[in-house]
Write an enzyme that holds these catalytic residues in place. Structure first.
Site, PDB file in Angstrom:
ATOM      1  N   ASP A 161       0.829  -1.200   0.000  1.00 51.75           N
ATOM      2  CA  ASP A 161       0.000   0.000   0.000  1.00 51.75           C
ATOM      3  C   ASP A 161       0.868   1.257   0.000  1.00 51.75           C
ATOM      4  O   ASP A 161       0.541   2.236  -0.669  1.00 51.75           O
ATOM      5  CB  ASP A 161      -0.952   0.022   1.205  1.00 51.75           C
ATOM      6  CG  ASP A 161      -1.800   1.288   1.193  1.00 51.75           C
ATOM      7  OD1 ASP A 161      -2.542   1.474   0.207  1.00 51.75           O
ATOM      8  OD2 ASP A 161      -1.691   2.105   2.118  1.00 51.75           O
ATOM      9  N   LYS A 187      -4.895  -2.211   5.207  1.00 47.67           N
ATOM     10  CA  LYS A 187      -4.241  -1.718   6.435  1.00 47.67           C
ATOM     11  C   LYS A 187      -5.023  -2.175   7.671  1.00 47.67           C
ATOM     12  O   LYS A 187      -4.441  -2.566   8.683  1.00 47.67           O
ATOM     13  CB  LYS A 187      -4.144  -0.184   6.405  1.00 47.67           C
ATOM     14  CG  LYS A 187      -3.086   0.306   5.427  1.00 47.67           C
ATOM     15  CD  LYS A 187      -2.867   1.791   5.515  1.00 47.67           C
ATOM     16  CE  LYS A 187      -3.971   2.587   4.879  1.00 47.67           C
ATOM     17  NZ  LYS A 187      -3.618   3.406   3.740  1.00 47.67           N
TER      18      LYS A 187
HETATM   19  N1  URA Z   1      -6.937   6.672   2.728  1.00 49.97           N
HETATM   20  C1  URA Z   1      -6.170   5.589   2.491  1.00 49.97           C
HETATM   21  O1  URA Z   1      -5.556   5.038   3.396  1.00 49.97           O
HETATM   22  N2  URA Z   1      -6.100   5.117   1.228  1.00 49.97           N
HETATM   23  C2  URA Z   1      -6.757   5.662   0.211  1.00 49.97           C
HETATM   24  O2  URA Z   1      -6.660   5.168  -0.902  1.00 49.97           O
HETATM   25  C3  URA Z   1      -7.557   6.812   0.450  1.00 49.97           C
HETATM   26  C4  URA Z   1      -7.633   7.298   1.734  1.00 49.97           C
END
Ligand code: URA
Length: 433
Positions: A161, A187
């Site tokens: 990510d 996450k």
């Molecule tokens: N917050 C995140 O963690 N990821 C995204 O893609 C958008 C907002």
């Protein structure tokens, strides 16, 4: 796996297989795929979307791209929340001790602010001594002992990510529902909580500008979380107007404490109670009414405030800040912005107000910029409220006077002052369970 073939397949509207998606995430995390090919794939996903099966696989592959946190010691009591990002959003500071005081185990990793949105880690670091970098063992021990710990994103959690988000940020592919879903949910899954409440923001200060878009995103995230065995709910909450009246790190800590002390009764208290009740309902299986009433009791009895004192002290912060806001950092200078005419505030552009806070030194334009903990704005008037010519609209706080004129201009650009009042606005659009 040939990246070229994946890009072409998605470009032409095809569905990527489980193996293709996992192969791509593994190879990209290992540094074996050039950014230009990933950027092309992201753009193809942006236009073609993803099926539910593809989004589930992408989320799972990203969640397992690095370390994961094992919270099984807390059984079904571990609970997390995530906001999609906003201005003046200090709900974690209220909700975390509130839910812990109701028996939840709040093990939370939060982010820093970037651009116009604030971050919980920056807010907490404005408390002198507060440490956001606990070891894994210390983090888990604190959750066990006090019911709550909030730290920064540490270790090697969801490296895929981190890479993808940075690339999306510079290739105009952030606001894609499957990509936001996989980013946020990977996450949350890696961070290990059994119960997850998502605060999906809607409006001028949010990624999702309309309730319809926000609902689609929320439903997708709730479904994926459930498919992965977690209990998940989402609230769609307003981000057309900053939440509460303070925007800026120490100012927001002070306002959160006011809510915990029972000294503040506006939108911030309302959204915090709704989130806390939803979290407690998931943890304990309470019905929504019971959860709400117990959350109100925990706030009104001072139990949540007592939990905040313990939490802050356990993480090295000065607990005197909770009872005496003068112990928090303050900006060197302040300046008031007054109303040029009589009228009503009928609109506030939350993103521009967030930008004004950044101009004052409360946020960073780029990773690594230092922030001034006492900088920010205090909004004396918000949407729907009347003001007379010469009365204060807001107070700006900064460590350098030179920051005031651009910030005042950004603030004035953000508000609409009209001669007649606007209709009332929704604070919570929907709850998705
Ligand atoms: N917050 C995140 O963690 N990821 C995204 O893609 C958008 C907002």
């Amino acid at each position: 796996m040939q990246m070229y073939d994946l890009i072409r397949k998605k470009r032409d509207g095809g569905e990527l297989t489980d193996q293709e998606i996992r192969g791509f995430i593994t190879a990209y995390t290992a540094g074996q795929v050039p950014d230009y090919q990933v950027a092309a794939l992201l753009m193809a996903i942006y236009f073609r979307g993803m099926t539910r099966a593809e989004t589930v696989t992408l989320t799972d592959a990203m969640a397992h791209s690095g370390d994961t946190l094992d919270l099984s010691a807390f059984g079904t009591f571990s609970v997390d929340k995530h906001s999609t990002g906003g201005v003046g959003d200090k709900t974690t500071l209220i909700v975390a001790p509130l839910v812990a005081s109701l028996g939840g185990k709040v093990a939370k990793m939060s982010g820093r602010g970037l651009g116009h949105t604030g971050g919980t880690v920056d807010k907490l670091e404005s408390i002198p001594g507060y440490r956001t970098d606990l070891s894994r063992e210390a983090f888990l021990h604190q959750v066990e002992e006090t019911g709550v710990a909030v730290i920064g994103q540490t270790g090697n959690l969801t490296p895929a990510d981190k890479l993808l988000y940075a690339l999306r940020d510079v290739t105009a592919t952030v606001d894609s529902i499957p990509l936001i879903t996989s980013s946020i949910m990977s996450k949350k899954l890696a961070a290990g909580s059994h119960n997850i409440v998502l605060d999906v923001k809607v409006g001028s200060g949010a990624f999702m500008k309309t309730p319809q878009q926000a609902e689609e995103l929320a439903r997708e995230m709730v479904r994926i979380g459930k498919d992965c065995g977690r209990r998940v709910a989402a609230l769609l909450t307003d981000m057309d107007v900053p939440l509460g009246r303070a925007v800026g790190n120490a100012l927001e800590v002070q306002e959160a404490v006011q809510v915990l002390r029972g000294d503040s009764h506006g939108d911030l208290r309302e959204v915090s109670l709704a989130l806390a009740a939803e979290m407690a309902a998931l943890v304990h299986g309470w019905d929504p009414r019971e959860a709400r009433s117990r959350a109100e009791q925990a706030l009104d009895s001072g139990a949540a405030l007592a939990c905040m004192r313990q939490w802050v002290a356990a993480q090295g912060g000065d607990p005197r800040c909770i009872d005496d806001p003068a112990q928090l950092p303050t900006a060197v200078y302040s300046r008031e912005v007054v109303a040029p005419t009589d009228g009503y505030i009928t609109a506030m552009d939350a993103e521009r107000i967030g930008h004004a806070a950044v101009l004052l030194g409360a946020g960073r334009m780029q990773k690594g910029d230092t922030i001034a903990p006492g900088a920010g704005l205090y909004l004396h008037r918000k949407t729907g409220e009347a003001v007379r010519a010469g009365e204060r609209l807001c107070t700006l706080y900064a460590d350098e006077q030179a920051r005031f004129s651009a910030a005042a201009e950004a603030y004035l650009d953000a508000i609409t002052l009209s001669s007649s009042a606007s209709g009332s606005r929704s604070l919570i659009y929907a709850t998705i369970r």
